[in-house]
Each structure stands twice: as structure tokens, then as C-alpha cells.
Design a protein around this motif. Structure first.
Motif, short mmCIF file in Angstrom:
data_model
loop_
_atom_site.label_atom_id
_atom_site.label_comp_id
_atom_site.label_asym_id
_atom_site.label_seq_id
_atom_site.Cartn_x
_atom_site.Cartn_y
_atom_site.Cartn_z
N ASN A 45 -7.84 5.10 18.40
CA ASN A 45 -8.79 4.80 19.47
C ASN A 45 -9.63 6.06 19.64
O ASN A 45 -9.14 7.07 20.14
CB ASN A 45 -8.05 4.44 20.75
N VAL B 16 -6.60 13.65 17.02
CA VAL B 16 -6.61 12.45 17.84
C VAL B 16 -5.31 11.70 17.59
O VAL B 16 -4.98 11.40 16.44
CB VAL B 16 -7.81 11.53 17.50
N GLN B 17 -4.57 11.40 18.65
CA GLN B 17 -3.32 10.65 18.58
C GLN B 17 -2.35 11.29 17.58
O GLN B 17 -1.66 10.60 16.83
CB GLN B 17 -3.58 9.19 18.21
N ASN C 125 -9.74 8.41 22.67
CA ASN C 125 -8.68 9.38 22.93
C ASN C 125 -9.10 10.80 22.53
O ASN C 125 -8.39 11.76 22.82
CB ASN C 125 -7.39 8.99 22.20
#
Length: 192
Positions: free
Chosen positions: A124, A153-154, A127
Motif C-alpha cells: 500500500n 515500505v511495509q 504507507n
């Protein structure tokens, strides 16, 4: 073999029914359990016993093949135990049905909660907001080109396209902050 035949013939009809259900369903249940633990799949009629609905994952599934196998396994063994405890046929049916339904509920709940433990792995991009990134390909000032940044990210380092509203260019190696996401696929970054 004659001992088995004598034992079977000595049972009354209700006990024969419960034993007739217990033996095959217990064998299927054991095979199913072994295959589940070693990572195998058991398909009897080719249909999957869960539905995936968009991105929400597996929902609570009460009527599945695995649950029916669990129901009849517990239904039959609790019925045999109740008959051996000299309960009446009606009481035995009630006890075994309730036990089977409890087993179905437990199995459905177990698979439902296990399905909630999985992660789709889909990134996503939103995020990335607020993250710190490193410019990978030069980004010209005032949104005059699209460059690239490396940003975590993540939990994964990603190479994503980025633009800036800053007056000055952002050279390769610059540390920047991710301010926003434009058009759901381009990061807006700033040196400030």
C-alpha cells in the motif's frame, strides 16, 4: 475375522449406526489431519472449501468438507460413549449432535482465525507517507521530472517514482521526506 463378525452382530442397530459412522470418518479425519500438518491438500470433489471475496480474505465458513468430517467423527464417538454410559437413544442423539456442532464451530473458528494471520503482501503506497527516503535517480525541482527514491515500505526496501515541489533539484544520494502520494503511484518528497 469371525471375532469381528461376532462383535458386529452382537451390537444393536443404534450402535451399528454409530460404529458405521465412526470408523470411516475417523480414518478420513486422521488422513486429513496428517495432510494438513505436512502441507498436503485433500480434495474429494475438486471444490475448494473456502471462498476468497475481494481483498477481505477468507470469511467464517461453517459448512465445509473439513467441518462435516469433524462433525461426524465427534458425533459418532460421543454417541458411542453415551451409549456405553447407558444413556437413552434420544439423549445419545442430543449429546452426539451437540458435540458435533461444537466441533464444527471450533474448526470453523480455528480456520477463520488462522486465515486472519496471513498477510497479502500487497504494498500500500500510502504507507510510505512520513517515511525517510534516499534519492536514487535525480529529481528536478518544481515537479519538472519524475525521479526515483529508495524507501522502506511495509518492511521492504522499494524503488518508487517521486517528484518534488522544492525549488532546487534533489541529487542522487539526497535524504528526503515523503510528504504525500500523488495519483496513487508517485511520491511527493521534500528535503525539508
Amino acid at each position: 475375522m469371525s471375532n469381528l463378525s461376532e462383535w458386529w452382530n452382537s451390537l444393536d442397530t443404534i450402535r451399528q449406526i454409530y460404529w458405521g459412522i465412526a470408523i470411516p470418518f475417523s480414518l478420513i479425519f486422521l488422513i486429513q489431519m496428517v495432510l494438513t500438518f505436512i502441507g498436503g491438500e485433500m480434495e474429494i470433489d475438486g471444490d475448494a472449501d473456502f471462498d476468497v471475496e475481494s481483498d477481505s480474505g477468507v470469511g467464517f465458513q461453517f459448512f465445509t468438507l473439513k467441518n462435516f468430517i469433524g462433525f461426524f467423527t465427534i458425533f459418532s464417538w460421543s454417541g458411542i460413549a453415551a451409549l456405553d454410559s447407558d444413556y437413552s437413544t434420544a439423549t445419545t442423539l442430543i449429546i452426539s449432535t451437540i458435540s458435533g456442532l461444537i466441533m464444527m464451530t471450533l474448526m470453523a473458528s480455528l480456520f477463520y482465525f488462522f486465515s486472519k494471520l496471513t498477510d497479502s503482501g500487497t504494498m500500500n503506497i500510502n504507507n510510505a507517507k512520513g517515511a525517510i527516503a534516499e534519492v536514487y535517480m535525480r529529481i528536478h525541482g518544481n515537479r519538472s521530472n519524475i525521479g526515483k527514491v529508495l524507501v522502506k515500505v511495509q518492511g521492504s526496501l522499494r524503488e518508487l517514482e517521486a517528484i518534488t515541489d522544492d525549488e532546487e533539484d534533489l541529487p542522487t544520494g539526497s535524504v528526503v521526506n515523503v510528504k504525500d502520494v500523488i495519483n496513487d503511484n508517485i511520491l511527493l518528497v521534500s528535503k525539508n
